[in-house]
Enzyme design. Structure first.
Site, mmCIF file in Angstrom:
data_model
loop_
_atom_site.group_PDB
_atom_site.id
_atom_site.type_symbol
_atom_site.label_atom_id
_atom_site.label_comp_id
_atom_site.label_asym_id
_atom_site.label_seq_id
_atom_site.Cartn_x
_atom_site.Cartn_y
_atom_site.Cartn_z
ATOM 1 N N TYR A 17 0.832 -1.208 0.000
ATOM 2 C CA TYR A 17 0.000 0.000 0.000
ATOM 3 C C TYR A 17 0.864 1.255 0.000
ATOM 4 C CZ TYR A 17 -2.973 3.807 1.370
ATOM 5 O OH TYR A 17 -3.606 5.026 1.373
ATOM 6 N N SER A 99 -3.149 14.822 4.437
ATOM 7 C CA SER A 99 -4.213 14.154 3.671
ATOM 8 C C SER A 99 -5.509 14.174 4.469
ATOM 9 C CB SER A 99 -3.809 12.698 3.403
ATOM 10 O OG SER A 99 -4.923 11.962 2.936
ATOM 11 N N GLN A 125 -5.213 18.693 2.395
ATOM 12 C CA GLN A 125 -5.654 18.088 1.122
ATOM 13 C C GLN A 125 -7.075 17.561 1.259
ATOM 14 O OE1 GLN A 125 -5.829 14.363 0.771
ATOM 15 N NE2 GLN A 125 -6.837 14.658 -1.206
ATOM 16 N N TYR A 127 -10.395 15.481 -0.626
ATOM 17 C CA TYR A 127 -11.165 14.785 -1.669
ATOM 18 C C TYR A 127 -12.607 15.213 -1.460
ATOM 19 C CZ TYR A 127 -7.399 11.390 -2.625
ATOM 20 O OH TYR A 127 -6.229 10.790 -2.979
ATOM 21 N N THR A 153 -7.532 17.423 -4.596
ATOM 22 C CA THR A 153 -6.935 16.397 -5.471
ATOM 23 C C THR A 153 -7.934 16.018 -6.554
ATOM 24 O OG1 THR A 153 -5.539 15.594 -3.701
ATOM 25 C CG2 THR A 153 -5.946 14.067 -5.515
ATOM 26 N N LYS A 216 -4.431 19.607 -7.219
ATOM 27 C CA LYS A 216 -3.340 18.616 -7.288
ATOM 28 C C LYS A 216 -3.731 17.510 -8.262
ATOM 29 C CE LYS A 216 -0.751 15.338 -4.392
ATOM 30 N NZ LYS A 216 -1.337 14.029 -4.623
ATOM 31 N N HIS A 240 -0.100 11.442 -8.937
ATOM 32 C CA HIS A 240 -0.392 10.691 -7.716
ATOM 33 C C HIS A 240 0.716 9.664 -7.450
ATOM 34 C CE1 HIS A 240 -4.273 10.682 -5.344
ATOM 35 N NE2 HIS A 240 -3.626 9.726 -4.698
HETATM 36 C C1 LIG Z 1 0.782 5.721 0.590
HETATM 37 C C2 LIG Z 1 0.374 6.922 -0.204
HETATM 38 C C3 LIG Z 1 -0.828 7.539 0.088
HETATM 39 C C4 LIG Z 1 -1.227 8.665 -0.634
HETATM 40 N N1 LIG Z 1 -2.379 9.286 -0.279
HETATM 41 C C5 LIG Z 1 -2.739 10.420 -0.925
HETATM 42 C C6 LIG Z 1 -3.868 11.160 -0.504
HETATM 43 O O1 LIG Z 1 -4.548 10.817 0.476
HETATM 44 N N2 LIG Z 1 -4.193 12.285 -1.223
HETATM 45 C C7 LIG Z 1 -3.448 12.707 -2.293
HETATM 46 O O2 LIG Z 1 -3.771 13.725 -2.892
HETATM 47 N N3 LIG Z 1 -2.347 12.036 -2.693
HETATM 48 C C8 LIG Z 1 -1.974 10.917 -2.036
HETATM 49 N N4 LIG Z 1 -0.835 10.265 -2.421
HETATM 50 C C9 LIG Z 1 -0.015 10.796 -3.522
HETATM 51 C C10 LIG Z 1 1.052 11.759 -2.978
HETATM 52 O O3 LIG Z 1 0.474 12.944 -2.490
HETATM 53 C C11 LIG Z 1 2.068 12.187 -4.059
HETATM 54 O O4 LIG Z 1 1.376 12.689 -5.169
HETATM 55 C C12 LIG Z 1 3.019 11.094 -4.502
HETATM 56 O O5 LIG Z 1 3.298 10.169 -3.471
HETATM 57 C C13 LIG Z 1 4.331 11.736 -4.966
HETATM 58 O O6 LIG Z 1 5.179 10.797 -5.510
HETATM 59 P P1 LIG Z 1 6.433 10.138 -4.735
HETATM 60 O O7 LIG Z 1 5.871 9.222 -3.705
HETATM 61 O O8 LIG Z 1 7.122 9.420 -5.856
HETATM 62 O O9 LIG Z 1 7.288 11.246 -4.147
HETATM 63 C C14 LIG Z 1 -0.411 9.145 -1.692
HETATM 64 C C15 LIG Z 1 0.801 8.522 -1.962
HETATM 65 C C16 LIG Z 1 1.208 7.434 -1.230
HETATM 66 C C17 LIG Z 1 2.538 6.806 -1.530
#
Ligand SMILES: Cc1cc2nc3c(=O)[nH]c(=O)nc-3n(C[C@H](O)[C@H](O)[C@H](O)COP(=O)(O)O)c2cc1C
Length: 342
Positions: A17, A99, A125, A127, A153, A216, A240
């Site tokens: 995850y 988040s 952030q 949703y 997002t 985003k 994402h």
């Molecule tokens: C475990 C996990 C949970 C995430 N949850 C959210 C979230 O709740 N809302 C959101 O906008 N992006 C979420 N993201 C995306 C991150 O905000 C981000 O765009 C992304 O991780 C950036 O890439 P990187 O991990 O390669 O640095 C999540 C990413 C991961 C790895």
């Protein structure tokens, strides 16, 4: 710290995850590769006295262009959770985007860091929730708690196809949930699609909050131009982290077109695969105002909680300082004058 170090501390399905991507994880890998494919073209003999990483964002000056990306369920990685991440980020002058799917109350996270004069920006952030009243209630809570901007997002109207999670049977463990949200039953696809964010919802959100609103998950220059026309306050070029649409364009490739489309009208931030100070500098050179970092933060959190996150962020900051100096770059604002070669 490598992501692998973070993995050692986690159950296989939790690691799937936290660190996995969508489908064949092509975009997950391409994000990394796209930064690596850019070469810095350093300048020499420029004045470096008084160099710094200070960054202007939404009318304020912050210590560094680094922010922690919004990531759900951080107590999966470590009991310190989002509060640990926020404290570590503040200790390094780094920003934090919380988040809405956080595992700890948003008020407690804000309270932990809000009064730290050396911290970076603190954003929330969002949703869109199935009921507008619930979205509004969240917005009011974020405003009251002291968050300084809302990040809507827009790239995940449905969940990505997550093979790694399916293969490992990932489920949130008992006792862990998105505590800031109303428990939502599984929503049928048609209902999910009906509630997917639209430009009308962006306008609605702008009308209902006094906070700046950033989008985003914008990758296309036509959407970026529309965002400018609709008075959005900032954009985050993001796919994402390769967790939604696999084979989507890597962010380092999409960024220049988005920067060109907004033509300085609003700040453009970027995330996805940023792992080194040189990646940060490349993003700034392409016109990003700041960058967000995701999984490396979770790796630090998984390894040792808040101190692990602080170590990750400090290294990244130190690397940025070194990269700037080695490129003859005095400060982030000067980075767009640097050359990059493909
Ligand atoms: C475990 C996990 C949970 C995430 N949850 C959210 C979230 O709740 N809302 C959101 O906008 N992006 C979420 N993201 C995306 C991150 O905000 C981000 O765009 C992304 O991780 C950036 O890439 P990187 O991990 O390669 O640095 C999540 C990413 C991961 C790895």
């Amino acid at each position: 710290m490598s992501l692998a170090e973070g993995l050692q501390h986690l159950d296989r399905s939790h690691a799937a995850y936290l660190f996995g991507g969508a489908a064949d994880e092509i975009t997950l890998q391409a994000n990394r590769q796209a930064w690596q494919d850019l070469s810095l073209w350093p300048r020499t003999l420029r004045r470096l006295a008084g160099s710094h990483t200070r960054t202007d964002l939404l009318g304020r000056t912050w210590p560094t262009p680094l922010l922690v990306a919004p990531m759900a369920h951080q107590m999966l990685a470590h009991a310190h959770g989002e509060q640990g991440t926020a404290l570590a980020a503040a200790s390094q002058g780094t920003g934090m985007v919380l988040s809405c799917q956080a595992s700890q109350p948003l008020e407690a996270v804000a309270r932990a860091v809000l009064d730290d004069p050396a911290r970076g920006p603190l954003w929330f952030q969002l949703y869109p929730q199935p009921r507008p009243d619930d979205t509004l209630a969240l917005v009011r809570r974020a405003e009251a708690a002291g968050f300084e901007a809302l990040v809507l997002t827009v790239d995940a109207p449905v969940q990505g196809v997550r093979d790694r999670e399916l293969q490992t049977g990932f489920r949130l463990p008992a006792g862990l949930s998105a505590v800031n949200l109303k428990p939502a039953p599984q929503v049928p696809l048609a209902e999910l699609l009906a509630g997917a964010p639209t430009w009308e919802q962006v306008a609605w959100l702008k009308e209902h909050t006094r906070l700046p609103v950033l989008l985003k998950g914008v990758l296309h220059p036509v959407d970026a131009a529309e965002a400018v026309a609709r008075g959005v306050d900032g954009l985050i070029v993001s796919n994402h982290g390769g967790r939604t649409l696999d084979t989507a364009v890597p962010t380092a490739q999409a960024l220049p077109a988005v920067v060109a489309a907004v033509a300085g009208a609003l700040p453009v931030l970027v995330d996805g695969g940023i792992r080194r100070g040189t990646d940060v500098l490349k993003a700034l050179a392409l016109g990003a105002a700041a960058v967000l970092v995701g999984r490396p933060v979770l790796a630090g959190l998984a390894r040792s909680g808040a101190p692990g996150v602080a170590t990750v962020l400090r290294r990244l900051q130190d690397e940025l300082v070194a990269a700037q100096a080695l490129c003859g770059c005095h400060c982030p604002a000067q980075a767009p004058t640097l050359g990059l070669l493909r």
